[in-house]
Design a protein around this motif. Structure first.
Motif, short mmCIF file in Angstrom:
data_model
loop_
_atom_site.label_atom_id
_atom_site.label_comp_id
_atom_site.label_asym_id
_atom_site.label_seq_id
_atom_site.Cartn_x
_atom_site.Cartn_y
_atom_site.Cartn_z
N ALA A 1 -22.80 -7.91 9.48
CA ALA A 1 -21.50 -8.07 10.14
C ALA A 1 -21.46 -9.28 11.05
N ASN B 1 -21.30 -11.96 16.10
CA ASN B 1 -21.62 -10.58 15.74
C ASN B 1 -20.36 -9.73 15.92
N SER C 1 -19.93 -6.64 15.14
CA SER C 1 -20.20 -5.25 15.51
C SER C 1 -19.99 -5.02 16.99
N ASP C 2 -20.18 -6.08 17.79
CA ASP C 2 -19.97 -5.94 19.23
C ASP C 2 -18.50 -5.91 19.59
N LEU D 1 -17.33 -0.39 12.88
CA LEU D 1 -17.43 -1.33 11.76
C LEU D 1 -18.56 -0.89 10.85
#
Length: 1478
Positions: free
Chosen positions: A540, A560, A562-563, A568
């Protein structure tokens, strides 16, 4: 759209003809049994792409008969014609032969659901059951062996009964579900039952023999015959929902048997299936109860055993199938819901289950959508779906092909589009050159990427690059590469491998490596736009590279996601815009579902925002404070959807487009996505304004997918409509008209491989269609400057900045631009801007229509007129609906020829114009020649009585039939008139009679000379018009009496009167005159008066005609007193006053005084009327009084005269004793004092109280109080309250004080309640102190006297209260009180003596008590001692002294007082307390 890659199996040369194929249920392994007349038979295994597994080759000198895979293990059971059963293990190739049990042809092999049992059977009827362990290894010899002595045909295991879903319960227990926890903890609290998991598999199975018998074998291996059918059984199925066994015989007879709990079977249904019966029938059973058969016809037949429905699916020649093509075999894929059928011409037909919006679940046939065929070589005799990858194996007798579904590859770049047609064929369109090319490759194309000069294709193992030179394609490079994704920019090819992106040349040489760390993950997504490459990883992360230099440079650090994005799961797609500032991302959530949001990564700001298509709103960080209205409209238009694809414009970095589907229709398969409600939404995306909706519209049904966005066009792939050989046709109407029909010519260069082939222009498929953006319709051929200006205009218009929008196009002179702007004004509803646009367009007609539309109150209705003038009919329709102007919408539908919608609108929303709509539609249908339907709508519009005869007048026969059918009087009349005009008088008379047109009947009868019949008709019907016509006829024939008679029936009295006068019919004249109007009455009266005879008739007629003066004069002159009486009854106030006075004198002379008074009142001689009433003692009724009452607003009398008249009327009423009426008249005269006096005489207490309350005059309050004081106020608390209230309001405080004093005396005399008496005296003192008397000395005397009384009463009360504490002191106070002079005026002497007597009796001093009693007798000579002393004390005194004491005369009164006084006391207390409260 999907294409199917076909892989031919790599069969060894020794293999014979394929006879049977079988897929492993989960693994991509295919078993193929082949036979050869010379060498025997062999069985081989093949992988997904047809790779031969050498280790698993089995051959025998005899033929294989049956193949069955283990349900989960890679273990294949093989049956041979000599009775051998072999187990083959993949991939080791280990072979295990079952112990020798069978000696003949193996006919059946069947595994149980989990593979722990294998059933084998042969042609001799021998059946054996074998046991296998969890690893798929044989456990010893057979468990059971049965001999049925008949060839075995079918076998099926019965599914195990459902138990608890352990996995689901475990998940629920982990989440905290108490019920699930209790299921596992069955010993909780010493209660609970064991978890019922059910058996792992069903071990009961059913087997059939060739003689039609079905036997069951239970878990213990015991067999039992269930039932028998008439013919050999071809298939056995088990219907789980009904617990029924389904049997299909070779004659296609279907039977259902329900299975009892003890093993019995009962026939439930038996039916003969359609189709050719025989051994070649291919029968498939689906889990949802659908039976599918292919019996060598051009159709396949389907029976829904659960719903009871049956239908057929046939081939469609318009999709590429041929006439006479036979379906040999069928196979159904549960995972994809695809039904595949193999044909005799080497085609595979596929029907996909697709639920259409609004379709009923019962309409199953319409849910099967036939796709364009997949073509292979040979005659397809067998099809099998299998493995977890849903692969399809097709047996064509000579070979076997493995087909795998692949999403059609397509790409657009730099005005070149490529669309995949077949696994190895592409259609290439060069929009800039206007050419179409076809590319055939030697690899299966899994992806394609195009630029203006190259076409790059890859298969997942190999990449091939083709160079476009004019209209020729040449291979410029090819190399091996296992990259699953690929991107191309200029001469560079970008491929992926773990943790890096490779930059290659067209020949495959690696020029540069773009590394990714382990944290960043492996690249899995690539996308190029202009000079920017965006890479997405499996971790991701996204990263953008700048490709402007010789080597790619990182445009930003890896981000990133996902952060930034919760939940996700994985990236689905990444795209960057033309300047590399924005990256759009589609993701999958952790649960595997597609996210409803499109996420945007701003490279410069390093922020991630999103647009949520489920709510239709952007993230809060991108919304502006003043965008609430715009966001609301966006939310309404876009909510409830999910994005499926996205693109940035090839050159414009602000323009973004997205395809969305409804959330309820969200699926993973792109092929099904093609058939759903797809919407295309275009946005402007900027840092300042965020994401703004520019346009949204539904994708046309004939288009496949959005391919790209390049201003001024959207690019779509077209749906494949037809495929046959090398001929491909898209959906009709979707071909782009601009590019020319250019084919790729052959190349003469021998050094390069020519890949494009010369194809006739008519066969070149146009698989890409262009659609202009909404704002660029009509501007497709403009120069780029105009496009840029229009794009800026659209952007600023979307933002709402009209000043900048106009600045961007002020130098544009193109009429098309201004027209496009005017179209935008329809969307934005800016009529002021539209007027400017229309002016620049020179469209005077539209400008005039818009100016005339200003009279409409609704702005939407005005905008709709503009939309109509610009040809935007759909927008006009929506606008009329939004403002609910259904009348204008109805007119719009009529004008645009949408008559059904117009009728529907009129019926539902515009009923006021319903008949008009019906009429207009009927006129339209008549003009179109549809007279039958026009007739229906003429009837609905209620205009058929005239319009239908007019329409059918040239078709007399049809018209006559219609007339007789309708039975309508008006139509009958029209038809009769038509017949009369044609001289068919007999028929005309008949239809006139049907129409009940009696005038026409009489007219025709008179015309033919049948006047007698005409008389009968007129007399019977009483029709006035007919009677009048007949009277004219009689008058013309000098038959006067008959003429008068029918004139009278026709109510033509003036004509009748005329004939009577002319012919001396005086008797009839009077009657006719009375029936006629006043003018005729006057004429007749004059006639009688002139003749001098029948003067009474003249008077009556004058009177009836309303000429009263003339009637009276004639009556007086001829002494017609009876007539005069009748005339006078009709006189009223509107009559002549002199006439009224004359009549009144007449009635006075004849002593009819009441009538004379009425006439005087009518003549407004009110005083004379009153004098007459007084003189003759006539009673004045309320009605008469009201008639003599003059209204205040009247100008007949002055106000003083009016009051004087009212008072005279009231005085008369007083003399008559009608006090209520007198009160009313005094009140109307304004003399409320006299009104109160009259009311007091009436004695009506309720009205007196009411009148005093509403009059609000002191004198009236006092008079009312004095009146109430004369009543028995002691017993009525309401009267006491009113007395106090009236005296208080009337300021008569001295009278109020006297009333309180009387109340105090009443309390003392009747109830001996000195406490209340003291309260009343105190109130009296207060009132007297406030009173303003005329004589101050007298008032001072009254106050001193009242104060003295209060003092004495207080002393007596104090003595009684003190007695309870100090009796001697209380007695002393009473003794002193007796010495006060005039004590009896305040405190009764008897009460004081009685108190002392009671005291002494209680103390036992009876002699002293007797002495006090004697003193009382001296003070009061004849006292009633019982009023002062209790009977108990008197009895004690009499007994103690022996002196007889006689009871007083008031004993009865005292007793009465004791019994009833208490209640009166309570009532008086309430009245006094109420006053104190006030």
């Amino acid at each position: 759209m999907a294409v199917y890659f076909d892989h031919r199996i790599e069969a060894p040369e020794s293999s014979g003809v394929p006879a049977e194929v079988a897929w492993h249920p989960t693994q991509p392994v295919l078993a193929v049994a082949s036979t050869s007349a010379t060498t025997g038979g062999n069985v081989d295994l093949y992988l997904q792409q047809g790779e031969f597994v050498e280790s698993c080759h089995v051959d025998r000198p005899y033929q294989p008969t049956v193949l069955r895979w283990h349900p989960s293990k890679p273990l294949l059971a093989l049956g041979w014609e000599v009775g051998e059963v072999l187990l083959l293990t993949h991939p080791s190739g280990e072979q295990t032969v079952l112990p020798n049990t069978h000696t003949n042809y193996i006919t059946l092999l069947e595994w149980s659901s989990s593979g722990s049992r294998l059933v084998t059977g042969d042609q001799m009827g021998v059946l054996a059951v074998w046991r296998f362990d969890a690893r798929g290894r044989l456990q010893g010899s057979h468990l059971v062996r049965h001999e049925y002595n008949k060839p075995l045909t079918c076998c099926i295991f019965r599914p195990a009964p459902p138990g608890e879903d352990v996995a689901m319960l475990a998940r629920a227990a982990v989440s905290g579900d108490e019920r699930a926890l209790d299921k596992f903890n069955w010993r909780k609290d010493g209660k609970g039952t064991l978890l019922k998991m059910g058996p792992q598999e069903g071990l009961v199975f059913y087997v059939s023999t060739i003689d039609g018998k079905v036997h069951s074998v239970d878990e213990r291996g015991q067999t039992n015959t269930l039932f028998s059918v008439d013919n050999p059984i071809q298939k056995l199925f088990f219907l789980e929902r009904r617990e029924a066994l389904v049997v299909v015989t070779e004659t296609l007879t279907l039977s259902q048997y329900t299975l009892g709990p003890e093993g019995g079977a009962q026939e439930l249904m038996k039916v003969k299936l359609s189709g050719k019966s025989g051994q070649n029938a291919d029968i498939v059973w689906t889990e949802n109860g659908l039976l599918i058969t292919a019996t060598g016809e051009h159709v396949i037949r389907l029976w829904d055993l659960e719903g009871g429905d049956n239908y057929v699916l046939s081939l469609d020649e318009t999709l590429g199938f041929e006439r006479g093509e036979i379906i040999n075999c069928v196979s159904y894929c549960i995972g994809k819901e695809i039904l595949a059928a193999g044909t005799s011409h080497g085609r595979i037909a596929m029907w996909r289950m697709a639920l259409q919006p609004g379709s009923s679940s019962t309409d199953a046939k319409t849910q099967w959508k036939l796709q364009t065929p997949t073509e292979i070589e040979g005659n397809v005799t067998q099809l099998r779906w299998g493995s977890s990858l849903n692969l399809l194996a097709a047996n064509t007798v000579t070979t076997v092909l493995i087909l795998s579904e692949h999403v059609m590859s397509a790409h657009f770049g730099q005005q070149v589009a490529a669309v995949q047609l077949t696994p190895s064929q592409l259609s290439i369109t060069q929009f800039s050159a206007g050419a179409h090319l076809t590319l055939r490759s030697d690899i299966h194309i899994k992806g394609v990427c195009v630029t203006k000069d190259t076409v790059t294709v890859w298969s997942g193992k190999q990449v091939t690059v083709y160079e476009i030179t004019g209209t020729v394609l040449r291979c410029s490079g090819s190399f091996q590469c296992e990259s699953q994704v690929l991107a191309v920019h200029d001469e560079n090819i970008y491929t992926v491998e773990p943790n890096r992106v490779q930059v290659r040349t067209p020949q495959g040489t690696v020029k540069q490596l773009l590394p990714f760390s382990e944290t960043e993950g492996n690249p899995v997504l690539l996308s190029v736009c202009q000079v920017y490459l965006v890479v997405g990883t499996d971790a991701a992360h996204i990263k953008v590279f700048d490709l402007t230099r010789r080597e790619a440079k990182a445009h930003c650090n890896a981000k990133n996601l996902s952060d930034c994005i919760p939940s996700l799961g994985a990236l689905r797609s990444v795209k960057c815009n033309a300047n590399g500032s924005q990256v759009s991302i589609l993701i999958s959530l952790v649960n595997g579902r597609s996210d409803h949001k499109v996420h945007f990564y701003d490279v410069e700001m390093d922020t991630v925002t999103h647009f949520d298509f489920f709510t239709g709103r952007p993230s809060s960080s991108t919304s502006q404070p003043d965008d609430s209205d715009r966001q609301q409209s966006q939310a309404t238009e876009l909510s409830g959807r999910c994005p499926v694809s996205h693109f940035w414009d090839e050159n414009e970095p602000r323009l973004f487009v997205c395809e969305t589907v409804p959330v309820s229709s969200e699926i993973a398969s792109s092929s099904l996505f093609n058939m759903m409600d797809v919407s295309v939404a275009t946005f402007f995306c900027t840092q300042e304004h965020g994401l703004l909706l520019q346009d949204s519209y539904p994708r046309p049904a004939s288009l496949q997918n959005l391919l790209a966005l390049d201003v001024p066009y959207y690019y779509f792939t077209c749906k494949m409509l037809f495929r046959r050989g090398d001929v491909f046709l898209p959906e009709p109407g979707e071909r782009d008209p601009e590019p020319g029909e250019v084919s790729a010519p052959a190349s003469a260069s021998p050094s390069q491989a020519l890949v494009s082939s010369l194809v006739p222009a008519a066969q070149l498929p146009h698989m890409v269609s262009r659609r202009a953006l909404k704002d660029f319709v009509g501007l497709e051929d403009c120069e780029k400057v105009t496009w840029d200006a229009m794009l800026n205009f659209s952007f600023y218009l979307t933002v709402g900045n009209m000043d900048e929008a106009f600045k961007s196009i002020k130098l544009i002179k193109s009429v098309a631009v201004w027209e496009n702007m005017a179209r935008m004004c329809v969307k934005t509803q800016r009529l002021d801007v539209a007027r400017v646009c229309l002016g620049n367009m020179g469209n005077a007609q539209a400008a005039r229509a818009l100016r005339e539309a200003e009279k409409e109150a609704e702005p939407e209705a005005q905008v709709a007129v503009l939309a109509i003038q610009l040809g935007m009919l759909e927008d006009a329709e929506k606008l009329y609906k939004s403002c609910q102007r259904y009348d204008l919408l109805n007119k719009f539908y009529q004008a645009s020829g949408k008559w059904q919608k117009a009728v529907e609108t009129a019926e539902n929303q515009d009923r006021i114009h319903l008949r008009t709509t019906y009429y207009n539609y009927a006129k339209h249908l008549e003009a179109m020649g549809d007279k039958n339907l026009a007739l229906t709508y003429y009837e609905k519009s209620d205009t058929h009585r005239f319009e239908v005869p007019r329409m059918l007048q040239e078709d007399v026969l049809s018209l006559e039939i219609y007339v007789n059918k309708m039975k309508d009087k008006n139509i009958y009349k029209w038809w009769a008139q038509y017949l009369e005009s044609q001289s068919d008088l007999d028929s005309a008379l008949r239809y006139y009679e049907y129409a009940q047109d009696y005038l026409s009947l009489v007219r025709v009868q008179c015309y033919v000379g049948n006047i007698q019949k005409a008389s009968e008709i007129a007399n019977d019907t009483g029709n006035r018009a007919a009677s009048y016509h007949l009277a004219r006829q009689y008058e013309s024939h000098d038959e006067i009496k008959q003429a008068v008679h029918f004139y009278t029936r026709a109510q033509a009295y003036n004509n009748a009167i005329r004939l009577c006068k002319e012919n001396g019919l005086d008797d009839q004249l009077m009657n006719l005159a009375l029936l006629s109007n006043p003018e005729d009455m006057m004429e007749a009266a004059c006639y009688y008066e002139e003749k001098g005879a029948h003067m009474d008739r003249a008077v009556v007629l004058y009177h009836k005609a309303g000429h009263f003066s003339k009637a009276l004069e004639l009556a007086f002159a001829t002494q017609q007193f009876s007539a005069l009486q009748l005339i006078a009854e009709d006189l009223n106030e509107n009559s002549d006053p002199a006439l009224l006075a004359r009549c009144s004198d007449f009635f006075i002379k004849h002593s009819q005084y009441e009538r004379a008074v009425e006439l005087l009142v009518a003549a407004k001689e009110y005083h004379k009327a009153l004098d007459l009433c007084l003189d003759q003692s006539l009673t004045i009724t309320e009605e008469l009084a009201e008639s003599m009452t003059v209204a205040k607003e009247s100008k007949e009398l002055s106000e003083d005269a009016r009051r004087d008249l009212l008072e005279r009327i009231a005085d008369c009423c007083m003399r008559q004793g009608d006090y209520h009426l007198a009160t009313k008249k005094y009140t109307q005269a304004g003399n409320k004092l006299k009104a109160m006096r009259a009311l007091l005489k009436s004695g009506d207490t309720e009205k007196i109280v009411f009148f005093a309350g509403v009059s609000r005059q002191k004198e009236l309050y006092i008079m009312a109080g004095n009146y109430l004081l004369s009543l028995d106020w002691r017993k009525d608390p309401d009267i006491m309250k009113n007395i106090i209230n009236f005296y208080t309001k009337g300021r008569a405080l001295d009278l109020l004080a006297g009333f309180y004093e009387a109340c105090a005396q009443e309390e003392i005399d009747d109830f001996r309640n000195y406490e209340k008496a003291l309260g009343a005296l105190m109130e009296a003192y207060k009132c007297l102190s406030k009173a303003k008397g005329r004589n101050p000395a007298e008032q001072e005397s009254k106050m001193a006297n009242l104060q003295h009384k209060i003092t004495l009463v207080k002393r007596f009360i104090q003595a009684r209260r003190l007695y309870e504490e100090d009796s001697e002191e209380g007695v002393h106070l009473c003794e002193a009180l007796l010495e006060e002079p005039e004590l009896d005026a305040a405190v009764r002497v008897g009460d004081v003596y009685g108190f002392l007597v009671e005291h002494h009796c209680q103390q036992g001093s009876f002699q002293v008590a007797y002495d006090k009693l004697e003193e009382l007798q001296k003070v009061l000579p004849s006292p009633n001692v019982n009023s002062y002393i209790s009977q108990a004390s008197l009895d004690a005194l009499q007994n103690a002294l022996g002196v007889p004491l006689t009871r007083g005369k008031l004993q009865g009164r005292v007793d009465h007082t004791d019994s009833e006084g208490e209640e009166d006391e309570v009532e008086e207390d309430e009245a006094l307390d109420a006053h104190h409260g006030d």
